[in-house]
Design an enzyme around this catalytic site. Structure first.
Site, PDB file in Angstrom:
ATOM      1  N   HIS B 251       0.858  -1.180   0.000  1.00 22.64           N
ATOM      2  CA  HIS B 251       0.000   0.000   0.000  1.00 22.64           C
ATOM      3  C   HIS B 251       0.898   1.235   0.000  1.00 22.64           C
ATOM      4  CE1 HIS B 251      -3.103   2.864   1.008  1.00 22.64           C
ATOM      5  NE2 HIS B 251      -4.012   1.929   0.825  1.00 22.64           N
ATOM      6  N   ARG B 267      -5.908  10.277  -0.748  1.00 27.14           N
ATOM      7  CA  ARG B 267      -5.523  10.721  -2.089  1.00 27.14           C
ATOM      8  C   ARG B 267      -6.753  10.943  -2.951  1.00 27.14           C
ATOM      9  NH1 ARG B 267      -2.568   6.177  -3.849  1.00 27.14           N
ATOM     10  NH2 ARG B 267      -3.165   5.268  -1.863  1.00 27.14           N
TER      11      ARG B 267
END
Lengths: 234, 549
Positions: B251, B267
């Site tokens: 990740h 994000r």
């Protein structure tokens, strides 16, 4: 930095690095000072519920507590201590069964709205860490009390639109249940997920009245129950 | 004798138990912790099912997306099975009471949409109000979710339903070995963590649902401490097959010092990734493996990488990402509204695992089934699509439970002798008898760092070989490793040592498979072999020969 841990047969102090979470400090002690120190943990991210302990008399998740100088750490209350900070949570699990906190007769031919979702959103954030059980003073006098999280969970299902037999849940939370709570709010104060079991229990009392139950302690609105000498005392 | 023994009490184990019980089996769920402690609770984003509640969607699109993400390494029949089962799995979860997030009533669907979906969903169903959102790699808003607590709420609802159905649990029992006298499973042995005794549980069928091996990357993973692949190691010791072990998903945004996950939504909501100079260097919304590699390259070059959320403003952050803000303050001592968040890519999900056939039966061990992250049902291939892991644990958890029950109907009810139990008692006694020469907690950190640096985001044959040598040396040391705590009951150190032994057994499997795969595909990226190679469009399967056991 010094922290003190109440262990099985002793109270011991340890020097640990600064700036750690309590869980990281416990592992530091285990690795470098005393491998026999025993505790429970899992995810490190406040979601698995395994690592609840008491620090300076208040329930916290060890993974979400930054240690301070002279913190005193002890196991949860009202749970049999198995070893050091590790406690037996079997009985608390039993209360979920007694409260029958599940969907009894599901129906899905209903529309569910975001408002319905939000009504029990917080309640279903529960991680079963047992902090609220440890903080609940009713257990000092009534070990058979269903307790905060089982009642919150019963409330969550009783408010679910998919439940077509709410009475079944309500029937299961009368004995050692909603009326035994003193509404002192200690559970609400310690919940790491911001759940308010006191409010849920109050709501369940209302639903109980609608289903024909009444407060066995005769004054439904009293703050304390005469059984244990008044809620303010806790 | 039990019909079905379920090992592991996360989402896959509980789904298996409920399905087996529903079919008529006697079931016992055994776990090393309490059921709701499992890693399923950590899943946030959602669970894919082509319900088409928000926009047009169809299981065939879900199948396409999954196959694309797998980079040619999946079994397309299994993917079809999984994706086709998704709507009815959601329906099952809806019936047991999972508190999914909902759509506002105002969403009207056209007549044609309604007709299309009528084959999947009953009319006037609460299923139609389940909200769905976009996750990376999906061609439609397909992920059903429960705020940011999807895994937690599915897991707890499964648990409540298990209590309702009277499923028996045996908590705090650590899996030692499967009992496989010939080539058919007869049960398993466990360490009762409370009493310290070794116990044998006889069963006609076994479902392994013990989770992945992300915790091998200790210190460099979002996974819980206990994700040490205990079931995978047990299968390996019992002569079953493992496959695709080299595929580990990283990740992009773990917190730098604690590896705690900063959700992809940071994000998604507009957060930037910046380097030491404050410059953006990658499109933040590319697939996880590409973003992870870009970040890793910056770090390799001596720089640091930060998640920049400052431009979102304090108010927006509090509304959109309250969990993330709290985690940053706690673990990094910074307020993301005013400071950069230091991050690093960390191990997040393990695609490989126990090699199973299309009925989820373990290749090499009859009557033994595996579901969830521990199994390699060949649906994720070289890279898992977000939202497919919660689907896999519930849909295939149930499928494994059903198949285990079917196997139990015709299985012999003659229990195994106590040979395995005696061996395991002797092994535990040997650990107690050894002097303490090495501290496994220190070695665990060494292993985590070694795997992250040499068997991580970017691999290279030279360093993979070094890693293999080092791990083998650690295996030798571990054989001499005693216990710092000699207590017989509640011995946390013993359990964690046994977990570490499993980690050390699995690590060479990951490394050898990574060495063998001279190409780059999905999550496996190798210097010198940066492209996909048709010759490697196959699974690397590892299995011990019987005489080596």
């Amino acid at each position: 930095m010094k922290i003190t841990i109440k262990r099985d047969k002793s109270v011991e102090s340890f020097e640990v690095s600064e700036g750690l979470t309590l869980l990281a400090a416990l592992y530091e002690i285990k690795e470098k000072q005393d491998a026999s120190l025993t505790f429970s943990s899992g995810c490190r991210a406040s979601i698995c519920g395994a690592c609840a302990v008491r620090v300076n008399g208040k329930e916290v998740l060890a993974c979400a507590h930054k240690i301070n100088e002279n913190d005193t750490v002890e196991p949860l209350q009202y749970h049999p201590v198995l070893r050091d900070l590790k406690v037996d949570k079997q009985k608390a699990k039993e209360t979920l069964k007694r409260a029958s906190a599940w969907l009894h007769q599901p129906q899905i031919s209903v529309e569910i709205t975001p408002e319905d979702e939000h009504r029990t959103e917080r309640q279903s954030d529960c991680i079963l860490c047992d902090s609220c059980y440890s903080a609940c003073p009713v257990f000092a006098v009534n070990p058979d009390f269903l307790g905060p999280f089982a009642l919150t969970r019963a409330y969550r299902y009783s408010e679910d639109k998919r439940e077509s037999n709410v009475k079944e849940i309500i029937d299961h939370i009368q004995t050692n249940g909603v009326w035994d709570c003193t509404l002192c709010g200690e559970c609400t104060a310690v919940c790491p997920k911001g759940i308010d079991p006191k409010m849920d229990i109050t709501m369940l009392r209302g639903t109980s009245l609608q289903h024909g139950y009444s407060d066995p302690n005769f004054t439904a609105q009293s703050f304390g129950t005469p059984d244990f000498g008044g809620g303010f005392g806790f | 004798m039990l019909d079905v023994l379920v090992i592991g009490s996360g989402g896959a184990g509980l789904s298996a138990a409920l399905a087996a019980k529903e079919a008529g089996a006697s079931v016992l769920v055994v776990g090393k912790m309490y059921p709701t402690n499992s890693q399923t609770a950590m899943a946030q984003g959602g669970m894919n099912a082509a319900l088409g509640n928000v926009e047009e969607d169809h299981p065939s699109l879900h199948i396409q997306d999954t196959i694309k993400s797998a980079h040619g390494l999946c079994n397309e029949d299994m993917v079809r099975h999984l994706c086709a089962d998704a709507p009815k799995t959601i329906e099952w979860l809806e019936k047991i009471g999972v508190p999914f997030s909902r759509l506002p009533q105002s969403i009207e669907v056209s007549q044609s949409d309604t007709n299309q979906r009528s084959s999947l969903l009953a009319p006037h169903s609460s299923l139609k109000s389940i909200a769905q959102r976009q996750l990376g790699g999906a061609s439609a808003k397909r992920a059903c979710y429960a705020q940011d607590y999807t895994g937690l709420k599915i897991l707890h609802t499964l648990y409540d339903t298990c209590l309702k159905e009277g499923i028996d649990f045996l908590d705090e029992h650590f899996l030692l070995n499967l009992i496989v006298p010939e080539d058919t499973v007869k049960g398993a042995t466990f360490l009762d963590i409370r009493s310290g005794e070794v116990k044998q549980i006889d069963a006609k069928s076994v479902v392994i649902a013990t989770g992945g091996y992300g915790a091998l990357y200790h210190g460099y993973t979002t996974n819980m401490y206990g994700a040490t692949g205990d079931g995978i190691a047990a299968v390996m010791r019992a002569g079953g097959a493992l496959s695709d072990m080299e595929f580990v998903q990283f990740h992009p945004t773990g917190l730098k010092h604690s590896s705690i996950l900063m959700s992809e939504s940071a994000r998604g909501e507009g957060g930037y990734l910046v380097n030491t100079k404050g410059e953006r260097f990658v499109d933040e919304l590319k697939p996880r493996d590409e973003v992870s590699r870009a970040i890793f390259a910056q770090i390799q070059a001596g720089g640091s990488v930060f998640l920049d959320l400052r431009h979102l403003g304090e108010e927006k952050l509090q509304t959109l990402l309250p969990q993330e803000v709290a985690l940053c303050k706690l673990h990094e001592k910074i307020d993301p509204a005013h400071a950069l968040v230091p991050i690093k890519p960390v191990a997040h999900y393990t695609m490989g695992g126990i090699d199973v056939d299309e009925a989820l039966e373990v290749n090499g061990i009859k009557g033994c089934f595996a579901a969830g992250e521990c199994s390699n049902a060949k649906v994720h291939g070289a890279n898992r699509l977000g939202g497919n892991s919660l689907l896999e644990i519930t849909a295939f958890g149930r499928f494994a439970g059903e198949n285990a029950y079917k196997h139990s109907i015709y299985a012999s009810s003659k229990p195994a002798n106590g040979e395995q139990k005696e061996k395991d008692i002797a092994a535990i006694e040997a650990i107690y008898a050894r002097p303490l020469t090495h501290n496994h907690y220190t070695m665990q950190r060494t292993l985590g760092r070694l795997l992250y640096e040499k068997v991580g985001i970017v691999r290279e044959n030279r360093t993979l070989h070094q890693a293999l040598e080092m791990v083998i040396a650690m295996q030798v040391e571990q054989k001499e490793m005693g216990l710092a705590d000699k207590n017989r009951t509640h011995n946390q150190t013993l359990v964690e040592l046994l977990e570490f032994q499993n980690a050390l057994l699995i690590a060479p499997a990951i490394i050898s498979a990574a060495i063998a795969r001279d190409e780059s595909r999905g999550a496996h990226f190798k210097k010198g072999f940066e492209a996909e190679d048709e010759a490697f469009k196959k699974h690397i399967v590892l299995q011990w020969k019987r005489e080596e056991r």
